[in-house]
Design an enzyme around this catalytic site. Structure first.
Site, PDB file in Angstrom:
ATOM      1  N   LYS A   1      19.593  27.100  11.744  1.00 14.51           N
ATOM      2  CA  LYS A   1      20.297  25.987  11.455  1.00 14.51           C
ATOM      3  C   LYS A   1      21.051  25.946  10.189  1.00 14.51           C
ATOM      4  CE  LYS A   1      17.033  23.316  12.744  1.00 14.51           C
ATOM      5  NZ  LYS A   1      17.129  22.092  14.289  1.00 14.51           N
TER       6      LYS A   1
ATOM      7  N   TYR B   1       9.648  31.374   8.545  1.00 12.85           N
ATOM      8  CA  TYR B   1      11.339  30.434  10.116  1.00 12.85           C
ATOM      9  C   TYR B   1      12.463  31.599   9.807  1.00 12.85           C
ATOM     10  CZ  TYR B   1      13.622  26.280  11.586  1.00 12.85           C
ATOM     11  OH  TYR B   1      13.887  25.358  12.071  1.00 12.85           O
TER      12      TYR B   1
END
Length: 258
Positions: free
Chosen positions: A164, A157
């Site tokens: 995020k 990720y």
């Protein structure tokens, strides 16, 4: 009478019928809200998907072009919204984008230019969108953003995880600054869902397998409705004193150890 009866809600990110944003718009309509949508990069795609909402092919359902990295489009957004409704009661931030070069194990090799693009679109845009809509929320309201748990480093990720984490911090600071205007800011951290955006993340199904093994409530990667329902609840008046929070809708994985 629904929990959003009479409210005007702006929903971003409706690109496909299996997205969380689509189901937020669907459930919000069912709960009595009038929905406005934004579209980028293909407005015609969002207009086509909008016809599958409960209102059907309603010509009065506005779809506004909005690139959240475009300052001019953000500047004109309040006037373009005002052409359809007098105010907003809620805003859904369902926006995230990153070049493939910042995902998939290239954490050390990603360029600042590509990282900056991811942070601009996925993190700073929460502030940009909220600030653009704030003049239309004089009576107060709710901003809800979509998150993915950033408390851990997930395989592949990479810089999107960093973006995020920035989104979570941004939401807390926004809560501080827009709270005096009566505006709440919260995030819904959903478990992995098999959306087109997720399919662009290398190794997505390997991460999703964690939820299959560890979620005490179970987890269906093909069902965005639980996350969408949480968003609609936060848009309603049922959380009048809740802001700066991250609501996990992940089957309970976030509280389970090894």
């Amino acid at each position: 009478m629904g929990i959003l009866d009479g409210k005007n809600i702006l929903v971003t990110g409706v690109l496909t019928q299996n997205s969380i944003a689509f189901h937020v718009a669907r459930i919000a309509q069912e709960e009595g809200a009038r929905i406005l949508l934004t579209a980028y990069p293909r407005r015609t795609l969002t207009e086509r998907i909008a016809k599958r909402l409960p209102s059907g092919p309603d010509a009065s359902l506005p779809v506004l072009e909005l690139d959240v990295t475009n300052a001019e489009q953000l500047r004109t957004l309040p006037d373009r919204i005002s052409a359809h409704v007098s105010h907003l009661d809620g805003v859904v931030h369902a926006i995230g984008a990153a070049p493939q070069t910042v995902l998939g194990g290239n954490f050390l090799g990603a360029s600042w230019e590509d990282v900056a693009a991811a942070v601009h679109a996925s993190t700073y845009s929460l502030k940009s969108l909220t600030a653009a809509c704030l003049p239309l929320m004089k009576g107060g309201g709710s901003v809800v953003g979509l998150d993915f748990d950033a408390s851990q480093a997930w395989p592949l990720y990479d810089w999107m995880g960093v973006a995020k984490a920035g989104l979570e911090s941004c939401a807390r600071y926004l809560a501080r600054y827009v709270g005096p205007h009566g505006v709440r800011v919260n995030l819904v951290a959903a478990g992995p869902l098999d959306t087109p955006a997720a399919q662009g993340i290398p190794g997505f199904h390997d991460v999703a397998d964690v939820w299959t093994d560890r979620a005490p409530l179970g987890w269906d990667i093909d069902d965005p409705a639980p996350a969408a329902k949480a968003c609609v609840a936060l848009l309603s008046d049922w959380f009048p004193a809740t802001t700066g929070e991250i609501v996990h809708v992940d089957g309970g994985v976030n509280v389970i150890g090894a």
